[in-house]
Design an enzyme around this catalytic site. Structure first.
Site, PDB file in Angstrom:
ATOM      1  N   ASP A   1      32.444   1.074 -64.031  1.00 48.17           N
ATOM      2  CA  ASP A   1      32.934   0.618 -62.732  1.00 48.17           C
ATOM      3  C   ASP A   1      32.908   1.794 -61.765  1.00 48.17           C
ATOM      4  O   ASP A   1      33.815   2.617 -61.740  1.00 48.17           O
ATOM      5  CB  ASP A   1      34.349   0.054 -62.846  1.00 48.17           C
ATOM      6  CG  ASP A   1      34.830  -0.577 -61.547  1.00 48.17           C
ATOM      7  OD1 ASP A   1      34.256  -0.253 -60.479  1.00 48.17           O
ATOM      8  OD2 ASP A   1      35.768  -1.387 -61.588  1.00 48.17           O
TER       9      ASP A   1
ATOM     10  N   HIS B   1      38.268   4.176 -56.718  1.00 47.46           N
ATOM     11  CA  HIS B   1      38.978   4.802 -57.825  1.00 47.46           C
ATOM     12  C   HIS B   1      38.708   6.311 -57.936  1.00 47.46           C
ATOM     13  O   HIS B   1      39.176   6.945 -58.874  1.00 47.46           O
ATOM     14  CB  HIS B   1      38.606   4.113 -59.138  1.00 47.46           C
ATOM     15  CG  HIS B   1      38.799   2.628 -59.074  1.00 47.46           C
ATOM     16  ND1 HIS B   1      40.025   2.049 -58.919  1.00 47.46           N
ATOM     17  CD2 HIS B   1      37.904   1.603 -59.122  1.00 47.46           C
ATOM     18  CE1 HIS B   1      39.897   0.730 -58.881  1.00 47.46           C
ATOM     19  NE2 HIS B   1      38.625   0.444 -58.990  1.00 47.46           N
TER      20      HIS B   1
ATOM     21  N   ILE C   1      43.142   4.614 -56.527  1.00 44.14           N
ATOM     22  CA  ILE C   1      43.990   3.871 -57.453  1.00 44.14           C
ATOM     23  C   ILE C   1      43.285   3.718 -58.800  1.00 44.14           C
ATOM     24  O   ILE C   1      42.063   3.853 -58.903  1.00 44.14           O
ATOM     25  CB  ILE C   1      44.362   2.484 -56.894  1.00 44.14           C
ATOM     26  CG1 ILE C   1      43.104   1.617 -56.698  1.00 44.14           C
ATOM     27  CG2 ILE C   1      45.132   2.634 -55.587  1.00 44.14           C
ATOM     28  CD1 ILE C   1      43.412   0.177 -56.287  1.00 44.14           C
TER      29      ILE C   1
ATOM     30  N   GLY D   1      42.274  -1.789 -62.391  1.00 39.50           N
ATOM     31  CA  GLY D   1      43.129  -2.785 -63.031  1.00 39.50           C
ATOM     32  C   GLY D   1      42.773  -2.992 -64.485  1.00 39.50           C
ATOM     33  O   GLY D   1      43.652  -3.150 -65.348  1.00 39.50           O
TER      34      GLY D   1
END
Length: 295
Positions: A198, A203, A218, A221
């Site tokens: 990803d 991120h 962040i 998830g």
């Protein structure tokens, strides 16, 4: 998990019937021990480095595969791919990863080749938003391996008159949790986890994160998702990944690298209910409606 790019062109409303009726798309995927080890390290495995329980995640001679590896096997980023299905034309800036579920048909091998088949399994009309269920099924020469459902929340795409869909809410037990585990998120963890496939700059790139409305990058998830399953397996299933039958959650909040996850577990026959919060932000919700079914 917000998507990383958006379309500027005018798009058409979602055609739910066309999307669900579209032919599934198949691709060949492959993985080996290095992919599994990198995924586990991205979840924070390997601390302490010589702990026999951690070596099951990090040392090739003892390796087993955490079932949530299904979400990255073959670097399969099915979310953005699924949004290019027939009948789906949405602004990727309006897209959030709302939930994730996996069902294991048998343990995932350390090395494998499989056919991954994806389709839009359902489209739900939530009024101000639409929810797409992107289903991916993986099978190898010996048969089915796993089924993965990503629930994609698309803001501003509801109101087309479709089925509202089921409510995924899981009533939290009205008692203290049976177990509580605190898992620190390392400062560089998102940088390591993204190597599993990803590459969203949200991120890693502080400037991009600010554009998306965050003070800093962040955590993925799906990294929180994997960390939580590892905590359940290690705490309640004796470290035996083969006992996991299915695992589902709803993403309710963000996690920043350097924070601590508080993972609360309630044990029941054949299942564990879980809630995950961010310790440093007054137990802000991170994962909800989370259930691990096991044998």
């Amino acid at each position: 998990m917000p998507a990383q790019r958006s379309r500027s062109s005018i798009h058409m409303p979602i055609d739910a019937a066309k999307a669900v009726a579209a032919e599934p798309r198949s691709t060949e995927i492959a993985w080996d021990h290095k992919d599994v080890q990198l995924y586990h390290l991205g979840l924070g495995a390997g601390v302490p480095a010589v702990d026999p329980d951690e070596l099951r995640y990090t040392l090739e001679s003892r390796l087993h595969v955490l079932p949530s590896f299904a979400t990255v096997a073959g670097a399969g980023m099915g979310v953005v791919g699924g949004l290019s299905a027939p009948g789906i034309d949405v602004d990727l800036a309006a897209v959030l990863h709302g939930g994730q579920a996996i069902t294991l048909h048998r343990p995932i091998p350390v090395r494998g080749r499989a056919t991954s088949t994806s389709k839009v399994a359902a489209v739900y009309d939530k009024g101000k938003a639409a929810i797409l269920v992107l289903r991916t099924e993986a099978a190898d020469a010996d048969g089915p391996l796993w089924t993965s459902d990503a629930q994609i929340f698309v803001r501003g795409e509801g109101g087309f008159g479709g089925d509202r869909g089921p409510s995924a809410r899981v009533e939290q037990p009205d008692r203290a949790p049976d177990h509580t585990v605190e898992c620190p998120v390392r400062e560089e963890q998102a940088l390591l986890y993204r190597l599993s496939g990803d590459w969203n700059p949200l991120h890693a790139d502080p400037d991009f994160a600010k554009l998306a409305g965050f003070d800093r990058p962040i955590l993925h998830g799906l990294c929180t998702y994997g960390m939580t399953l590892k905590a359940v397996v290690d705490t309640l299933l004796g470290g035996d990944v083969t006992r996991v039958c299915s695992y589902a959650t709803r993403f309710t909040g963000v996690v920043f690298p350097g924070e601590t996850l508080r993972i609360r577990m309630w044990s029941g026959p054949g299942r564990v209910q879980v809630s995950v919060t961010a310790v440093e932000r007054d137990d802000a919700p991170v994962l909800a409606d989370t259930v691990v079914e096991h044998n």
